[in-house]
Every structure is written in C-alpha cells, then in structure tokens.
Write a protein that holds these residues in place. Structure first.
Motif, PDB file in Angstrom:
ATOM      1  N   GLN A 144      36.070  28.806  51.744  1.00  0.00           N
ATOM      2  CA  GLN A 144      35.565  30.115  51.337  1.00  0.00           C
ATOM      3  C   GLN A 144      34.559  30.608  52.373  1.00  0.00           C
ATOM      4  N   HIS A 145      34.682  31.883  52.759  1.00  0.00           N
ATOM      5  CA  HIS A 145      33.784  32.453  53.750  1.00  0.00           C
ATOM      6  C   HIS A 145      32.484  32.938  53.117  1.00  0.00           C
ATOM      7  N   ALA A 146      31.405  32.862  53.883  1.00  0.00           N
ATOM      8  CA  ALA A 146      30.197  33.591  53.525  1.00  0.00           C
ATOM      9  C   ALA A 146      30.480  35.079  53.695  1.00  0.00           C
ATOM     10  N   LEU A 147      29.777  35.908  52.954  1.00  0.00           N
ATOM     11  CA  LEU A 147      30.040  37.344  52.955  1.00  0.00           C
ATOM     12  C   LEU A 147      30.028  37.932  54.367  1.00  0.00           C
ATOM     13  N   GLY A 148      29.053  37.543  55.175  1.00  0.00           N
ATOM     14  CA  GLY A 148      28.938  38.106  56.507  1.00  0.00           C
ATOM     15  C   GLY A 148      30.032  37.685  57.458  1.00  0.00           C
ATOM     16  N   GLU A 149      30.833  36.688  57.086  1.00  0.00           N
ATOM     17  CA  GLU A 149      31.914  36.203  57.939  1.00  0.00           C
ATOM     18  C   GLU A 149      33.264  36.825  57.591  1.00  0.00           C
ATOM     19  N   LEU A 150      33.326  37.579  56.498  1.00  0.00           N
ATOM     20  CA  LEU A 150      34.607  38.122  56.043  1.00  0.00           C
ATOM     21  C   LEU A 150      35.022  39.319  56.894  1.00  0.00           C
ATOM     22  N   PRO A 151      36.328  39.475  57.160  1.00  0.00           N
ATOM     23  CA  PRO A 151      36.801  40.703  57.807  1.00  0.00           C
ATOM     24  C   PRO A 151      36.435  41.910  56.949  1.00  0.00           C
ATOM     25  N   VAL A 152      36.045  42.992  57.575  1.00  0.00           N
ATOM     26  CA  VAL A 152      35.550  44.135  56.811  1.00  0.00           C
ATOM     27  C   VAL A 152      36.623  44.731  55.909  1.00  0.00           C
ATOM     28  N   ASP A 153      37.904  44.579  56.274  1.00  0.00           N
ATOM     29  CA  ASP A 153      38.948  45.197  55.460  1.00  0.00           C
ATOM     30  C   ASP A 153      39.194  44.464  54.149  1.00  0.00           C
ATOM     31  N   VAL A 154      38.620  43.275  53.964  1.00  0.00           N
ATOM     32  CA  VAL A 154      38.795  42.573  52.689  1.00  0.00           C
ATOM     33  C   VAL A 154      37.603  42.758  51.757  1.00  0.00           C
ATOM     34  N   LEU A 155      36.536  43.388  52.232  1.00  0.00           N
ATOM     35  CA  LEU A 155      35.326  43.509  51.414  1.00  0.00           C
ATOM     36  C   LEU A 155      35.553  44.333  50.149  1.00  0.00           C
ATOM     37  N   ASP A 192      46.943  40.847  32.382  1.00  0.00           N
ATOM     38  CA  ASP A 192      45.627  40.481  31.856  1.00  0.00           C
ATOM     39  C   ASP A 192      45.149  39.153  32.431  1.00  0.00           C
ATOM     40  N   PHE A 193      46.080  38.203  32.582  1.00  0.00           N
ATOM     41  CA  PHE A 193      45.736  36.952  33.253  1.00  0.00           C
ATOM     42  C   PHE A 193      45.248  37.248  34.671  1.00  0.00           C
ATOM     43  N   ALA A 194      45.991  38.108  35.380  1.00  0.00           N
ATOM     44  CA  ALA A 194      45.620  38.423  36.762  1.00  0.00           C
ATOM     45  C   ALA A 194      44.280  39.141  36.828  1.00  0.00           C
ATOM     46  N   HIS A 195      44.076  40.136  35.960  1.00  0.00           N
ATOM     47  CA  HIS A 195      42.822  40.884  35.990  1.00  0.00           C
ATOM     48  C   HIS A 195      41.616  39.987  35.732  1.00  0.00           C
ATOM     49  N   LEU A 196      41.711  39.091  34.757  1.00  0.00           N
ATOM     50  CA  LEU A 196      40.577  38.230  34.451  1.00  0.00           C
ATOM     51  C   LEU A 196      40.306  37.261  35.608  1.00  0.00           C
ATOM     52  N   ALA A 197      41.351  36.668  36.161  1.00  0.00           N
ATOM     53  CA  ALA A 197      41.158  35.741  37.280  1.00  0.00           C
ATOM     54  C   ALA A 197      40.591  36.463  38.499  1.00  0.00           C
ATOM     55  N   ILE A 198      41.096  37.652  38.794  1.00  0.00           N
ATOM     56  CA  ILE A 198      40.579  38.437  39.913  1.00  0.00           C
ATOM     57  C   ILE A 198      39.094  38.726  39.725  1.00  0.00           C
ATOM     58  N   THR A 199      38.745  39.148  38.535  1.00  0.00           N
ATOM     59  CA  THR A 199      37.351  39.494  38.257  1.00  0.00           C
ATOM     60  C   THR A 199      36.435  38.291  38.440  1.00  0.00           C
ATOM     61  N   LEU A 200      36.835  37.146  37.924  1.00  0.00           N
ATOM     62  CA  LEU A 200      36.003  35.948  38.049  1.00  0.00           C
ATOM     63  C   LEU A 200      35.898  35.509  39.505  1.00  0.00           C
ATOM     64  N   CYS A 201      36.990  35.636  40.259  1.00  0.00           N
ATOM     65  CA  CYS A 201      36.929  35.307  41.691  1.00  0.00           C
ATOM     66  C   CYS A 201      35.950  36.231  42.406  1.00  0.00           C
ATOM     67  N   ARG A 202      36.029  37.531  42.137  1.00  0.00           N
ATOM     68  CA  ARG A 202      35.119  38.471  42.789  1.00  0.00           C
ATOM     69  C   ARG A 202      33.668  38.181  42.409  1.00  0.00           C
ATOM     70  N   CYS A 203      33.454  37.820  41.158  1.00  0.00           N
ATOM     71  CA  CYS A 203      32.095  37.464  40.735  1.00  0.00           C
ATOM     72  C   CYS A 203      31.547  36.300  41.556  1.00  0.00           C
ATOM     73  N   MET A 204      32.455  35.400  41.971  1.00  0.00           N
ATOM     74  CA  MET A 204      32.053  34.224  42.738  1.00  0.00           C
ATOM     75  C   MET A 204      32.196  34.450  44.246  1.00  0.00           C
ATOM     76  N   ASN A 205      32.259  35.725  44.648  1.00  0.00           N
ATOM     77  CA  ASN A 205      32.269  36.120  46.065  1.00  0.00           C
ATOM     78  C   ASN A 205      33.539  35.726  46.810  1.00  0.00           C
ATOM     79  N   ILE A 206      34.657  35.673  46.089  1.00  0.00           N
ATOM     80  CA  ILE A 206      35.955  35.410  46.706  1.00  0.00           C
ATOM     81  C   ILE A 206      36.780  36.693  46.631  1.00  0.00           C
ATOM     82  N   PRO A 207      37.166  37.280  47.768  1.00  0.00           N
ATOM     83  CA  PRO A 207      38.007  38.479  47.727  1.00  0.00           C
ATOM     84  C   PRO A 207      39.315  38.195  46.994  1.00  0.00           C
ATOM     85  N   ALA A 208      39.677  39.069  46.059  1.00  0.00           N
ATOM     86  CA  ALA A 208      40.886  38.875  45.264  1.00  0.00           C
ATOM     87  C   ALA A 208      41.564  40.218  45.037  1.00  0.00           C
ATOM     88  N   ARG A 209      42.881  40.245  45.175  1.00  0.00           N
ATOM     89  CA  ARG A 209      43.626  41.490  45.000  1.00  0.00           C
ATOM     90  C   ARG A 209      44.828  41.267  44.072  1.00  0.00           C
TER      91      ARG A 209
END
Length: 268
Positions: free
Chosen positions: A91-102, A171-188
């Motif tokens: 997992q990348h630190a926020l400052g290391e992520l490509p800007v297009d995934v932010l 709904d499974f996807a939305h909840l998992a995406i949301t939790l990933c984003r909460c933990m600073n993991i880009p998710a689409r």
C-alpha cells in the motif's frame, strides 16, 4: 476460452426520453472480441457514442414513446485464468500515489467515507497494510451482508448496506470500496459480465455483476466481496467512483423496465 455474452433489455416510456447507456464492453477488452459487441434497437434509432471521463464507452439515445428493446450478442476471448492474487502487494503512502488515482480515495454518491471512517479505523486499524488489509475488508463485507435480490434498491448506499446487512452485488462492492477508501486505499467500482464459469451454476437468472479494484503496488487489482474468491471469466464493461458513474441505463425522464435478460456462458 471463448465466452458467449449479451443482453436483451426493454423499456416503455410515456414520452420521448433521452437515455445514456453504459452497456458496451470496456475499451480494454476490445481486442479480445471475436464478434462485434454492437447494440441493436427495436425500433431502430441512432446512438451518439462517446468515451466518458473514466474511459468507458457510452451511448446517448432518444428513446421513443412506447416500447424500446435494446440487445447485443457477442463472443469474446478470455484467458480462462482466475483473478490475480498478490499477497505481497504494498500500500502506498498518500504522497506516493499517482495523482490520477487520488479521486478514488474520496467519498462519493454511494460511498460515504465520512459515516464509516470511525468504524473502519477501529476495526481494521491493526491489520497489516496492503493486500492483507483489503482481504480483511472483503472477509468482513462477505460475512456481514446477506445476498438478497428482494433488498435491491437504487437508493441504497454503503452505509445503508452496512446497517441493514442485506443487499446485492453492488452493495457488497460499495461497502468494501468505502472501507478501503477510509483506510487510504484507492478503490473503484466495476460492472460487467460474470458467468458461472468454474463454479457451480446458480439457478437464479443471470444478471450483470459488480466488483471493485484497488490500487496496490504499481497497478490495480480485482477484488469481489460478494464471492470473496478469485473468479474466471470477468468481462469488464465500465469503471467509476461508484454505481452512479456506470449505471447501465440512465433515463432522463419516466421509464418502466419491462424485460431484462443477460447471457454469460462459456462457449463449447
């Protein structure tokens, strides 16, 4: 492996109604098509095709007053391999992520990171970052939500799915995406075809499927909180922040769905 896929969807509109359709195979899979993935309309009508800001194929149509049927039927080549698994993907630190995934770290229409962030950090804050963290989130969502078509709703958000504990694949996807984003993991969010290939056949009628992708290491990886295991034969149609961006049909006026059929089978 060859996969036969397609759909037949019908609407009735009380008046001429503009629609945006996101029903085509994603551009990344175009070279895999053995036969054309082309939308046919009854009655015939013109479609203005474009790429949206996420790179998906979209079509603008003017549905006539009365019935409209749209259909497609095609064959696509697939590797036959299951989804990639990379337990060491970091997992990348926020400052290391490509800007297009932010953008995929932010809350969106169906993914309310602000409402679920306290729960996410209290539940997953101790888990090793990277692949183990995403898998822990999938394990939680898979066990927390009961799949039930009767509880499908276009209004249900990730927080609603979390509190009701019932839903469908989106709904499974939305909840998992949301939790990933909460933990600073880009998710689409992803939508497409997923047939019963390599698994026991589900007696329920075939439908389009929803899953999600996360950015780890230097690439996007597929995860599926509903099935929670690698699957064979995904055919991507569209990606976006959540289901808002990849709705198969967005109607700009009253319309009634009268027929819905999806086909996804391994071709013998």
């Amino acid at each position: 492996m060859l996969i036969h896929a397609g759909y037949e969807i019908a609407y009735t509109c009380p008046q001429p109604t503009p629609m945006i359709l996101t029903l085509s195979v994603h551009p990344s899979r175009i070279n895999d098509l053995v036969s054309l993935d082309r939308a046919h309309f009854d009655p015939p009508l013109d479609a203005n095709t474009y790429h949206d800001s996420f790179g998906n194929f979209c079509h603008v149509i003017q549905a006539p007053a009365g019935p409209l049927t749209m259909r497609a039927d095609f064959v696509i080549r697939d590797s036959g391999l299951p989804d990639d698994v990379a337990p060491d993907a970091p997992q990348h630190a926020l400052g290391e992520l490509p800007v297009d995934v932010l953008i995929y770290l932010l809350g969106s229409r169906y993914c309310e990171t602000d409402r679920l962030s306290p729960f996410a950090w209290s539940t997953f804050g101790h888990v090793a970052k990277g692949w183990p963290l995403v898998q822990a989130i999938c394990d939680f969502v898979h066990g927390h939500i009961v799949f039930n078509y009767a509880h499908a709703s276009p209004l249900k958000t990730a927080f609603d799915a979390y509190t009701s504990r019932q839903g469908v694949c989106r709904d499974f996807a939305h909840l998992a995406i949301t939790l990933c984003r909460c933990m600073n993991i880009p998710a689409r969010y992803c939508t497409g075809y997923l047939g019963d290939i390599g698994v026991p056949r589900d007696p329920a009628p075939m439908d389009f499927s929803a899953w999600f992708e996360v950015y780890l290491g230097d690439r996007w990886y597929t995860f599926d909180a509903r099935h929670n295991k690698p699957r064979i034969g995904r055919i991507l149609m569209a990606r976006g922040r959540d289901a808002t961006d990849v709705a198969i049909v967005t109607s700009f006026g009253p319309s009634t769905l009268t027929n819905f059929k999806v086909v996804t089978d391994e071709k013998s």
